[in-house]
Design an enzyme around this catalytic site. Structure first.
Site, short mmCIF file in Angstrom:
data_model
loop_
_atom_site.label_atom_id
_atom_site.label_comp_id
_atom_site.label_asym_id
_atom_site.label_seq_id
_atom_site.Cartn_x
_atom_site.Cartn_y
_atom_site.Cartn_z
N PRO A 11 3.63 -31.06 2.74
CG PRO A 11 1.48 -31.75 3.25
CD PRO A 11 2.49 -31.75 2.15
CG ASN A 12 2.83 -30.18 8.45
OD1 ASN A 12 2.65 -29.02 8.84
ND2 ASN A 12 1.84 -31.01 8.21
NE ARG A 19 7.22 -27.61 17.55
CZ ARG A 19 5.94 -27.34 17.33
NH1 ARG A 19 5.19 -28.25 16.77
NH2 ARG A 19 5.44 -26.18 17.65
CE1 TYR A 24 8.50 -37.62 9.70
CE2 TYR A 24 7.79 -36.39 11.64
CZ TYR A 24 7.50 -37.19 10.55
OH TYR A 24 6.21 -37.57 10.31
CG ASN A 75 8.75 -36.81 1.99
OD1 ASN A 75 7.57 -37.20 2.07
ND2 ASN A 75 9.57 -36.83 3.03
CB ALA A 78 0.11 -35.89 5.36
CD GLU A 99 6.28 -42.81 -2.40
OE1 GLU A 99 6.11 -43.63 -3.35
OE2 GLU A 99 5.51 -42.71 -1.43
CG HIS A 101 7.71 -41.81 2.61
ND1 HIS A 101 6.83 -40.76 2.70
CD2 HIS A 101 7.35 -42.53 1.53
CE1 HIS A 101 5.96 -40.85 1.72
NE2 HIS A 101 6.24 -41.91 0.99
NE ARG A 108 5.44 -42.24 11.80
CZ ARG A 108 5.39 -40.94 11.45
NH1 ARG A 108 5.96 -40.55 10.32
NH2 ARG A 108 4.79 -40.08 12.23
O1 CA2 Z 1 8.40 -39.99 6.77
C1 CA2 Z 1 8.11 -39.13 5.96
O2 CA2 Z 1 8.94 -38.53 5.26
C2 CA2 Z 1 6.66 -38.68 5.83
O3 CA2 Z 1 6.40 -38.42 4.44
C3 CA2 Z 1 6.56 -37.40 6.64
C4 CA2 Z 1 5.15 -36.86 6.74
C5 CA2 Z 1 4.17 -37.93 7.17
O4 CA2 Z 1 2.84 -37.43 7.12
C6 CA2 Z 1 4.26 -39.17 6.30
O5 CA2 Z 1 3.37 -40.15 6.80
C7 CA2 Z 1 5.68 -39.72 6.29
C8 CA2 Z 1 5.09 -35.72 7.76
C9 CA2 Z 1 6.01 -34.60 7.44
C10 CA2 Z 1 5.95 -33.66 8.60
O6 CA2 Z 1 7.23 -33.53 9.12
C11 CA2 Z 1 7.34 -33.07 10.37
C12 CA2 Z 1 8.62 -32.85 10.80
C13 CA2 Z 1 8.82 -32.40 12.07
C14 CA2 Z 1 7.75 -32.17 12.92
C15 CA2 Z 1 6.47 -32.38 12.49
C16 CA2 Z 1 6.27 -32.84 11.21
#
Ligand code: CA2
Length: 148
Positions: A11-12, A19, A24, A75, A78, A99, A101, A108
């Site tokens: 997700p996301n 964003r 990221y 990946n 969340a 996996e 991230h 974090r």
């Molecule tokens: O660091 C990673 O790849 C995560 O898997 C990314 C997830 C986060 O919940 C994990 O803790 C770590 C979030 C992905 C959402 O990505 C976004 C990218 C841009 C703006 C908002 C969210």
């Protein structure tokens, strides 16, 4: 024809590059897909890229991969921190699972420090930005050529 590697994103991650670039980076998931597809081709691998915000879709793709793929790069975003269901699906796979991230989850918030997936993953790449996907492709190529 050999089987593809499934690259599954949770997700996301469709927001990558749009964003929170300070966390990221600036690359979009489309950029990552193009770079990794080129890299994979150099190693005689084919990728299939997936992204969903829905847990059940991620599980369905993992189950499909059991027959259709040679390995999974995932990946789970969340869901890494919450989903026993995705862990169970990965445990049903007998090929390499890596996996990724993008961010360093250990630097974090505490709720991101533990990933359920790491109990199954054959390797975990954390905090290398979107380059982590490329590193996972290289590692997958090595694992598959070693017959693991
Ligand atoms: O660091 C990673 O790849 C995560 O898997 C990314 C997830 C986060 O919940 C994990 O803790 C770590 C979030 C992905 C959402 O990505 C976004 C990218 C841009 C703006 C908002 C969210």
């Amino acid at each position: 024809m050999s089987k593809p590697i499934y690259v599954i994103n949770g997700p996301n991650l469709n927001l990558l590059g749009h964003r929170e670039p300070e966390i990221y980076g600036h690359e979009t998931l489309g950029d990552v897909e193009r770079t990794c597809a080129d890299l994979a081709r150099h190693h005689q691998l084919e990728l299939r890229f997936f992204q969903s915000n829905a847990e059940h879709e991620l599980i369905d793709w993992i189950q499909e991969a059991r027959e259709a793929a040679a390995g999974i790069i995932i990946n789970p975003a969340a869901y890494s921190h919450t989903s026993i269901a995705i862990l169970d699906a990965l445990r049903a796979c007998s090929f390499p699972v890596l996996e990724v991230h993008v961010s360093n989850i250990h630097q974090r918030e505490p709720f991101r420090h533990h990933s359920h997936m790491s109990a199954r993953a054959d390797g975990v790449i954390v905090g290398c930005g979107t380059q982590g996907y490329e590193l996972a492709v290289l590692r997958m190529a090595r694992l598959l050529s070693a017959g693991r």
